[in-house]
Design a protein around this motif. Structure first.
Motif, PDB file in Angstrom:
ATOM      1  N   ALA A   1      -2.017  30.056 -28.950  1.00  0.00           N
ATOM      2  CA  ALA A   1      -1.655  29.486 -27.824  1.00  0.00           C
ATOM      3  C   ALA A   1      -0.653  30.185 -27.065  1.00  0.00           C
ATOM      4  O   ALA A   1       0.344  30.954 -27.828  1.00  0.00           O
ATOM      5  CB  ALA A   1      -1.024  27.896 -28.302  1.00  0.00           C
ATOM      6  N   GLY A   2      -0.775  29.995 -25.758  1.00  0.00           N
ATOM      7  CA  GLY A   2       0.150  30.769 -24.857  1.00  0.00           C
ATOM      8  C   GLY A   2       1.362  30.138 -24.514  1.00  0.00           C
ATOM      9  O   GLY A   2       2.249  30.570 -23.656  1.00  0.00           O
TER      10      GLY A   2
ATOM     11  N   LEU B   1      -4.328  38.796 -38.227  1.00  0.00           N
ATOM     12  CA  LEU B   1      -4.564  37.825 -39.278  1.00  0.00           C
ATOM     13  C   LEU B   1      -5.850  37.258 -39.608  1.00  0.00           C
ATOM     14  O   LEU B   1      -6.070  36.990 -40.787  1.00  0.00           O
ATOM     15  CB  LEU B   1      -3.514  36.578 -38.808  1.00  0.00           C
ATOM     16  CG  LEU B   1      -1.913  36.781 -38.829  1.00  0.00           C
ATOM     17  CD1 LEU B   1      -1.183  35.589 -38.136  1.00  0.00           C
ATOM     18  CD2 LEU B   1      -1.454  37.031 -39.940  1.00  0.00           C
ATOM     19  N   ALA B   2      -6.673  37.228 -38.703  1.00  0.00           N
ATOM     20  CA  ALA B   2      -8.159  36.836 -38.781  1.00  0.00           C
ATOM     21  C   ALA B   2      -8.930  37.636 -39.784  1.00  0.00           C
ATOM     22  O   ALA B   2      -9.896  37.275 -40.245  1.00  0.00           O
ATOM     23  CB  ALA B   2      -8.910  36.606 -37.678  1.00  0.00           C
ATOM     24  N   ALA B   3      -8.329  38.987 -39.841  1.00  0.00           N
ATOM     25  CA  ALA B   3      -8.954  39.869 -40.781  1.00  0.00           C
ATOM     26  C   ALA B   3      -8.909  39.433 -42.154  1.00  0.00           C
ATOM     27  O   ALA B   3      -9.444  40.100 -43.053  1.00  0.00           O
ATOM     28  CB  ALA B   3      -8.538  41.220 -40.655  1.00  0.00           C
TER      29      ALA B   3
ATOM     30  N   VAL C   1      -3.625  29.023 -39.404  1.00  0.00           N
ATOM     31  CA  VAL C   1      -2.305  29.373 -39.023  1.00  0.00           C
ATOM     32  C   VAL C   1      -2.479  29.325 -37.148  1.00  0.00           C
ATOM     33  O   VAL C   1      -3.822  29.805 -36.733  1.00  0.00           O
ATOM     34  CB  VAL C   1      -2.162  30.895 -39.196  1.00  0.00           C
ATOM     35  CG1 VAL C   1      -0.877  31.311 -38.447  1.00  0.00           C
ATOM     36  CG2 VAL C   1      -1.990  30.892 -40.512  1.00  0.00           C
ATOM     37  N   LEU C   2      -1.530  28.848 -36.621  1.00  0.00           N
ATOM     38  CA  LEU C   2      -1.437  28.787 -35.061  1.00  0.00           C
ATOM     39  C   LEU C   2      -0.254  29.693 -34.806  1.00  0.00           C
ATOM     40  O   LEU C   2       0.810  29.468 -34.971  1.00  0.00           O
ATOM     41  CB  LEU C   2      -1.435  27.349 -34.544  1.00  0.00           C
ATOM     42  CG  LEU C   2      -1.296  27.311 -33.054  1.00  0.00           C
ATOM     43  CD1 LEU C   2      -2.467  27.790 -32.235  1.00  0.00           C
ATOM     44  CD2 LEU C   2      -0.752  25.874 -32.671  1.00  0.00           C
ATOM     45  N   VAL C   3      -0.753  30.708 -33.616  1.00  0.00           N
ATOM     46  CA  VAL C   3       0.275  31.672 -33.279  1.00  0.00           C
ATOM     47  C   VAL C   3       0.673  31.187 -31.910  1.00  0.00           C
ATOM     48  O   VAL C   3      -0.158  30.821 -30.990  1.00  0.00           O
ATOM     49  CB  VAL C   3      -0.292  32.874 -33.146  1.00  0.00           C
ATOM     50  CG1 VAL C   3       0.732  34.080 -32.511  1.00  0.00           C
ATOM     51  CG2 VAL C   3      -0.598  33.596 -34.680  1.00  0.00           C
ATOM     52  N   VAL C   4       2.030  30.948 -31.347  1.00  0.00           N
ATOM     53  CA  VAL C   4       2.492  30.446 -30.170  1.00  0.00           C
ATOM     54  C   VAL C   4       3.272  31.392 -29.643  1.00  0.00           C
ATOM     55  O   VAL C   4       4.553  31.661 -30.113  1.00  0.00           O
ATOM     56  CB  VAL C   4       3.072  29.147 -30.494  1.00  0.00           C
ATOM     57  CG1 VAL C   4       3.224  28.592 -28.862  1.00  0.00           C
ATOM     58  CG2 VAL C   4       2.181  28.067 -31.205  1.00  0.00           C
ATOM     59  N   ASP C   5       2.831  32.158 -28.624  1.00  0.00           N
ATOM     60  CA  ASP C   5       3.697  33.409 -27.840  1.00  0.00           C
ATOM     61  C   ASP C   5       3.185  33.350 -26.334  1.00  0.00           C
ATOM     62  O   ASP C   5       1.930  33.367 -26.152  1.00  0.00           O
ATOM     63  CB  ASP C   5       3.341  34.574 -28.525  1.00  0.00           C
ATOM     64  CG  ASP C   5       4.523  35.550 -28.358  1.00  0.00           C
ATOM     65  OD1 ASP C   5       4.812  35.853 -27.078  1.00  0.00           O
ATOM     66  OD2 ASP C   5       5.301  35.960 -29.119  1.00  0.00           O
TER      67      ASP C   5
ATOM     68  N   ILE D   1      -0.909  39.399 -24.846  1.00  0.00           N
ATOM     69  CA  ILE D   1      -1.417  40.557 -25.605  1.00  0.00           C
ATOM     70  C   ILE D   1      -1.161  40.353 -27.211  1.00  0.00           C
ATOM     71  O   ILE D   1      -1.579  40.678 -28.012  1.00  0.00           O
ATOM     72  CB  ILE D   1      -1.195  41.767 -25.147  1.00  0.00           C
ATOM     73  CG1 ILE D   1      -1.979  41.854 -23.676  1.00  0.00           C
ATOM     74  CG2 ILE D   1      -1.628  43.115 -25.872  1.00  0.00           C
ATOM     75  CD1 ILE D   1      -1.423  43.143 -22.799  1.00  0.00           C
ATOM     76  N   PHE D   2       0.221  40.208 -27.233  1.00  0.00           N
ATOM     77  CA  PHE D   2       0.931  40.105 -28.596  1.00  0.00           C
ATOM     78  C   PHE D   2       0.184  38.940 -29.257  1.00  0.00           C
ATOM     79  O   PHE D   2       0.033  39.145 -30.638  1.00  0.00           O
ATOM     80  CB  PHE D   2       2.600  39.734 -28.491  1.00  0.00           C
ATOM     81  CG  PHE D   2       3.001  39.565 -29.869  1.00  0.00           C
ATOM     82  CD1 PHE D   2       3.338  40.632 -30.711  1.00  0.00           C
ATOM     83  CD2 PHE D   2       3.233  38.431 -30.375  1.00  0.00           C
ATOM     84  CE1 PHE D   2       3.885  40.730 -32.008  1.00  0.00           C
ATOM     85  CE2 PHE D   2       3.997  38.173 -31.637  1.00  0.00           C
ATOM     86  CZ  PHE D   2       4.365  39.182 -32.338  1.00  0.00           C
ATOM     87  N   ALA D   3       0.239  38.023 -28.637  1.00  0.00           N
ATOM     88  CA  ALA D   3      -0.388  36.611 -29.550  1.00  0.00           C
ATOM     89  C   ALA D   3      -1.905  36.799 -29.996  1.00  0.00           C
ATOM     90  O   ALA D   3      -2.284  36.623 -31.090  1.00  0.00           O
ATOM     91  CB  ALA D   3      -0.501  35.554 -28.510  1.00  0.00           C
ATOM     92  N   GLU D   4      -2.627  37.441 -29.049  1.00  0.00           N
ATOM     93  CA  GLU D   4      -3.982  37.748 -29.249  1.00  0.00           C
ATOM     94  C   GLU D   4      -4.172  38.760 -30.493  1.00  0.00           C
ATOM     95  O   GLU D   4      -4.874  38.942 -31.361  1.00  0.00           O
ATOM     96  CB  GLU D   4      -4.937  38.014 -28.143  1.00  0.00           C
ATOM     97  CG  GLU D   4      -4.982  36.735 -27.125  1.00  0.00           C
ATOM     98  CD  GLU D   4      -5.714  37.342 -25.988  1.00  0.00           C
ATOM     99  OE1 GLU D   4      -6.140  38.442 -25.826  1.00  0.00           O
ATOM    100  OE2 GLU D   4      -6.015  36.120 -25.243  1.00  0.00           O
ATOM    101  N   SER D   5      -3.466  39.862 -30.341  1.00  0.00           N
ATOM    102  CA  SER D   5      -3.396  40.948 -31.230  1.00  0.00           C
ATOM    103  C   SER D   5      -2.962  40.554 -32.739  1.00  0.00           C
ATOM    104  O   SER D   5      -3.485  40.688 -33.617  1.00  0.00           O
ATOM    105  CB  SER D   5      -2.605  41.951 -30.909  1.00  0.00           C
ATOM    106  OG  SER D   5      -2.804  42.604 -29.581  1.00  0.00           O
TER     107      SER D   5
END
Length: 260
Positions: free
Chosen positions: A34-35, A23-25, A6-10, A14-18
């Motif tokens: 990605a920012g 999800l990584a858990a 999964v790739l999170v783009v935001d 802070i939101f993206a990393e959180s």
């Protein structure tokens, strides 16, 4: 165990990393963040080159990054930009999704939104997204959506269903009307319209079609009149809704054109 990438783009770091950390858990999820849209494109390209493609992309609906042309997979980044998304203007999450539909067709995309918006949710589905999820949804809900889109399911909040269906129906109605108007054009006027979609000005159209600028001006005025619009940009927007593509330029350079 088959893992889900999964790739999170935001652009809110802070939101993206959180979200990525949450999800990584999960034991079956690998996740990266990605920012910006350009950073996401680079990450996707690298992963594809390494044979470790992402399965799902979660994109913020309101990305604020500047627009970059989305290259086709395997082509140079300085190659000609594709039609979608248009050049110029911001690349929000929906525009990113639209471009990825061609460059990374295997990728399932979900748009993350701060608020429910039937019009934008409908636009996201039309762009190729498989889901629209509120950012304040529970982790279990988001995981259910991620796993669901991998089964080719489409996910929308129940409260949005009626509004999205209404928007999609209206969009189809507009497309049908646009197609009818385009069909009223003569073959030569359709050629001129395709040149307009390609971003060619009157002189360039005249050279391409071996016509005088005066004749091209007349054709353009006829096109605008038959389509019921008052500007080239409006004519191009209507043409695209009707599925009219640009003329093949055969090496001719089209000027920049932004379509609302």
């Amino acid at each position: 165990m088959q893992r889900i990438r999964v790739l999170v783009v935001d652009d809110h770091r802070i939101f993206a990393e959180s979200l990525a950390a949450a999800l990584a858990a999960e034991v079956d999820v690998d996740v990266a963040a990605a920012g910006s849209a350009p950073a996401a494109l680079r990450t996707l390209d690298r992963a594809a080159s390494d044979g470790r493609r992402f399965d799902v992309l979660l994109a913020d609906a309101d990305l604020a990054a500047p627009l970059l042309a989305v290259p086709a997979q395997g082509t140079a980044r300085d190659g000609a930009p594709r039609e979608s998304p248009p050049r110029g203007g911001p690349m929000d999450g929906i525009a990113l999704v639209s471009g990825l539909r061609t460059s990374h067709p295997y990728l399932r995309t979900v748009v993350l939104a701060d608020r429910d918006d039937p019009r934008r949710a409908a636009a996201a589905l039309q762009a190729g997204a498989s889901g629209w999820v509120a950012k304040d949804s529970s982790l279990s809900r988001l995981l259910a959506v991620i796993r669901g889109v991998l089964r080719d399911e489409t996910h929308l909040p129940p409260a949005l269903l009626t509004g999205v269906l209404r928007e999609l129906t209206a969009a189809r109605k507009h497309r049908t009307e646009s197609e009818r108007l385009v069909e009223s054009l003569t073959p030569r006027e359709r050629e001129v319209l395709r040149c307009m979609v390609a971003g060619l000005g009157r002189k360039a159209v005249a050279e391409r079609l071996f016509l005088s600028p005066h004749t091209v001006r007349t054709h353009m005025q006829n096109v605008l009149g038959k389509l019921g619009v008052h500007s080239t940009l409006a004519a191009v927007a209507l043409a695209r809704r009707a599925g009219v593509g640009p003329a093949e330029l055969e090496g001719a350079a089209a000027g920049p054109l932004t379509v609302p």
